[in-house]
Design an enzyme around this catalytic site. Sequence first.
Site, PDB file in Angstrom:
ATOM      1  N   GLY A 180      -2.016  65.534  40.812  1.00 39.97           N
ATOM      2  CA  GLY A 180      -2.175  66.278  39.550  1.00 39.97           C
ATOM      3  C   GLY A 180      -0.833  66.770  39.050  1.00 39.97           C
ATOM      4  O   GLY A 180       0.024  67.144  39.844  1.00 39.97           O
ATOM      5  N   ARG A 188      -3.113  58.467  40.369  1.00 44.02           N
ATOM      6  CA  ARG A 188      -3.717  58.414  41.702  1.00 44.02           C
ATOM      7  C   ARG A 188      -3.974  56.936  41.987  1.00 44.02           C
ATOM      8  O   ARG A 188      -4.372  56.196  41.097  1.00 44.02           O
ATOM      9  CB  ARG A 188      -5.005  59.230  41.739  1.00 44.02           C
ATOM     10  CG  ARG A 188      -4.770  60.707  41.407  1.00 44.02           C
ATOM     11  CD  ARG A 188      -5.988  61.547  41.691  1.00 44.02           C
ATOM     12  NE  ARG A 188      -5.945  62.823  40.988  1.00 44.02           N
ATOM     13  CZ  ARG A 188      -5.446  63.957  41.488  1.00 44.02           C
ATOM     14  NH1 ARG A 188      -4.957  63.965  42.711  1.00 44.02           N
ATOM     15  NH2 ARG A 188      -5.452  65.068  40.780  1.00 44.02           N
ATOM     16  N   ASP A 232      -0.685  67.665  48.749  1.00 42.20           N
ATOM     17  CA  ASP A 232      -0.808  67.196  50.143  1.00 42.20           C
ATOM     18  C   ASP A 232      -1.215  65.726  50.244  1.00 42.20           C
ATOM     19  O   ASP A 232      -0.765  65.022  51.157  1.00 42.20           O
ATOM     20  CB  ASP A 232      -1.732  68.097  50.966  1.00 42.20           C
ATOM     21  CG  ASP A 232      -3.086  68.281  50.330  1.00 42.20           C
ATOM     22  OD1 ASP A 232      -3.294  67.796  49.198  1.00 42.20           O
ATOM     23  OD2 ASP A 232      -3.952  68.908  50.966  1.00 42.20           O
ATOM     24  N   THR A 248       2.045  71.559  42.711  1.00 39.96           N
ATOM     25  CA  THR A 248       0.618  71.629  42.372  1.00 39.96           C
ATOM     26  C   THR A 248       0.300  73.058  41.958  1.00 39.96           C
ATOM     27  O   THR A 248       0.854  73.994  42.544  1.00 39.96           O
ATOM     28  CB  THR A 248      -0.293  71.213  43.550  1.00 39.96           C
ATOM     29  OG1 THR A 248      -1.629  71.668  43.290  1.00 39.96           O
ATOM     30  CG2 THR A 248       0.134  71.794  44.879  1.00 39.96           C
ATOM     31  N   ASP A 286      -2.307  74.567  42.525  1.00 41.51           N
ATOM     32  CA  ASP A 286      -3.317  75.147  43.419  1.00 41.51           C
ATOM     33  C   ASP A 286      -2.769  76.081  44.511  1.00 41.51           C
ATOM     34  O   ASP A 286      -3.518  76.862  45.082  1.00 41.51           O
ATOM     35  CB  ASP A 286      -4.118  74.029  44.102  1.00 41.51           C
ATOM     36  CG  ASP A 286      -4.770  73.100  43.092  1.00 41.51           C
ATOM     37  OD1 ASP A 286      -5.103  73.579  41.997  1.00 41.51           O
ATOM     38  OD2 ASP A 286      -4.945  71.903  43.404  1.00 41.51           O
ATOM     39  N   ASP A 327      -2.004  75.338  47.513  1.00 38.38           N
ATOM     40  CA  ASP A 327      -2.899  75.061  48.648  1.00 38.38           C
ATOM     41  C   ASP A 327      -2.194  74.315  49.786  1.00 38.38           C
ATOM     42  O   ASP A 327      -2.838  73.611  50.552  1.00 38.38           O
ATOM     43  CB  ASP A 327      -4.108  74.241  48.159  1.00 38.38           C
ATOM     44  CG  ASP A 327      -3.693  72.914  47.525  1.00 38.38           C
ATOM     45  OD1 ASP A 327      -2.485  72.708  47.281  1.00 38.38           O
ATOM     46  OD2 ASP A 327      -4.584  72.082  47.277  1.00 38.38           O
ATOM     47  N   ARG A 371      -8.849  73.861  43.408  1.00 35.45           N
ATOM     48  CA  ARG A 371      -9.457  72.930  44.381  1.00 35.45           C
ATOM     49  C   ARG A 371     -10.077  73.715  45.518  1.00 35.45           C
ATOM     50  O   ARG A 371     -10.852  74.604  45.268  1.00 35.45           O
ATOM     51  CB  ARG A 371      -8.431  71.904  44.852  1.00 35.45           C
ATOM     52  CG  ARG A 371      -7.917  71.167  43.636  1.00 35.45           C
ATOM     53  CD  ARG A 371      -7.361  69.828  43.802  1.00 35.45           C
ATOM     54  NE  ARG A 371      -7.981  68.887  44.659  1.00 35.45           N
ATOM     55  CZ  ARG A 371      -7.550  67.642  44.743  1.00 35.45           C
ATOM     56  NH1 ARG A 371      -6.525  67.260  44.022  1.00 35.45           N
ATOM     57  NH2 ARG A 371      -8.130  66.799  45.513  1.00 35.45           N
TER      58      ARG A 371
HETATM   59  P1  ATP Z   1      -3.104  67.545  43.832  1.00 33.05           P
HETATM   60  O1  ATP Z   1      -3.119  68.635  44.883  1.00 33.05           O
HETATM   61  O2  ATP Z   1      -2.513  67.997  42.567  1.00 33.05           O
HETATM   62  O3  ATP Z   1      -4.396  66.850  43.677  1.00 33.05           O
HETATM   63  P2  ATP Z   1      -2.274  65.447  45.603  1.00 33.05           P
HETATM   64  O4  ATP Z   1      -0.935  64.886  45.910  1.00 33.05           O
HETATM   65  O5  ATP Z   1      -2.990  66.122  46.742  1.00 33.05           O
HETATM   66  O6  ATP Z   1      -2.090  66.416  44.366  1.00 33.05           O
HETATM   67  P3  ATP Z   1      -4.034  63.136  45.718  1.00 33.05           P
HETATM   68  O7  ATP Z   1      -4.800  62.444  44.649  1.00 33.05           O
HETATM   69  O8  ATP Z   1      -4.763  63.634  46.894  1.00 33.05           O
HETATM   70  O9  ATP Z   1      -3.204  64.281  44.990  1.00 33.05           O
HETATM   71  O10 ATP Z   1      -2.900  62.116  46.252  1.00 33.05           O
HETATM   72  C1  ATP Z   1      -2.043  61.437  45.359  1.00 33.05           C
HETATM   73  C2  ATP Z   1      -1.875  59.989  45.784  1.00 33.05           C
HETATM   74  O11 ATP Z   1      -1.268  59.936  47.081  1.00 33.05           O
HETATM   75  C3  ATP Z   1      -3.170  59.205  45.954  1.00 33.05           C
HETATM   76  O12 ATP Z   1      -3.661  58.717  44.745  1.00 33.05           O
HETATM   77  C4  ATP Z   1      -2.736  58.088  46.879  1.00 33.05           C
HETATM   78  O13 ATP Z   1      -2.088  57.049  46.172  1.00 33.05           O
HETATM   79  C5  ATP Z   1      -1.713  58.770  47.778  1.00 33.05           C
HETATM   80  N1  ATP Z   1      -2.378  59.130  49.046  1.00 33.05           N
HETATM   81  C6  ATP Z   1      -3.265  60.133  49.268  1.00 33.05           C
HETATM   82  N2  ATP Z   1      -3.724  60.128  50.534  1.00 33.05           N
HETATM   83  C7  ATP Z   1      -3.107  59.086  51.151  1.00 33.05           C
HETATM   84  C8  ATP Z   1      -3.152  58.524  52.463  1.00 33.05           C
HETATM   85  N3  ATP Z   1      -3.919  59.044  53.426  1.00 33.05           N
HETATM   86  N4  ATP Z   1      -2.371  57.432  52.726  1.00 33.05           N
HETATM   87  C9  ATP Z   1      -1.589  56.906  51.772  1.00 33.05           C
HETATM   88  N5  ATP Z   1      -1.508  57.366  50.517  1.00 33.05           N
HETATM   89  C10 ATP Z   1      -2.249  58.453  50.194  1.00 33.05           C
END
Ligand code: ATP
Length: 319
Positions: A11, A72, A103, A125, A127, A129, A171
């Site tokens: 995000g 994503r 994360d 982020t 959040d 978190d 979240r």
């Molecule tokens: P936010 O907290 O704002 O949602 P985020 O980084 O946690 O941010 P996610 O959608 O969970 O957002 O992760 C972003 C991207 O990271 C995913 O779309 C994916 O491409 C990659 N990703 C997430 N988990 C994994 C994983 N276990 N292995 C490899 N790539 C991953």
Amino acid sequence: MKKIGVLTSGGDAPGMNAAIRAVVRKAIYHEIEVFGIKNGFQGLMDGNINKMGIGSVGDIIQRGGTILYSARSEEFKTDAGQKKGIEQLKKHEIEGLIIIGGDGSFRGAQKLTEKGYPCIGVPGTIDNDIAGTDFTIGFDTALNTIIEAIDKIRDTATSHERTYVIEVMGRDAGDLALWSGLADGAESILIPEKKDDFNDVIDRLKRGHERGKKHSIIIVAEGVGSGFEYGQRIQDATELETRVTVLGYIQRGGSPTASDRVLASRLGAKAVDLLLGGKAGKMVGIQHNKLVDHDFMEILSEKHVINNEMYVLSKELSI
Ligand code: ATP
């Protein structure tokens, strides 16, 4: 190391642009070439990679969103997807990567690091978190957006005798709800970390009504459930007219606060220092106003915890 890359993932959050700027300028300051990767890990696999100069990050420190866009990608979660990404990095001779995101993004960064590709994470982020940092980039701006919105709802609340339920983002974390509730003197806060407090909210509402209180504001974190459902449950349990507002995406946008710009600048620059110092598989953070770094594995296995002292205080001050 002569060439590094930077991308934003997950995000978007206000202050990501300030972090990109810090990465680009700090690298160029050290005579390192920087490549911007658009659309997060998806863009990495697609080879959406361009060199960034000093001027490419001019006039963005004050802008919300991310000039590198975010995405994503399910494909990147696979071994083949990650290999595709590494091939692109090798093709452009990029030797290290900085990932600004949450994360989930760090899980992806950890996978690249395990495959021998050095990555450093910057927590971006709204959040708040993520373990291993007191604050994430974007949290302060989102918080101020929420406060402004609640202040406006409060004007109506003082004119009408009602209960107001306001659903905020976060979240699975209650930080945005807790901090905004404390900053705006909400009567009650419902957060995922304290799920069992619903009866207490009802008791407090009833007590307040009995002593003549005209209106109440209840902040519901999205991680605990739907604001509309809680609004209905509150109305059923108290028989007080209840109105619900879901603040939604206004919380993700806007010009970053001074606090977020400074944090993003410090963390972005620190990420470059770590990469150039030969470090990999780490997230930069801030704890007790000192810049720190932690292994991805460490922060991904820990849970961000709310400040319990603040939670207790929010109850004490809204008697
Ligand atoms: P936010 O907290 O704002 O949602 P985020 O980084 O946690 O941010 P996610 O959608 O969970 O957002 O992760 C972003 C991207 O990271 C995913 O779309 C994916 O491409 C990659 N990703 C997430 N988990 C994994 C994983 N276990 N292995 C490899 N790539 C991953």
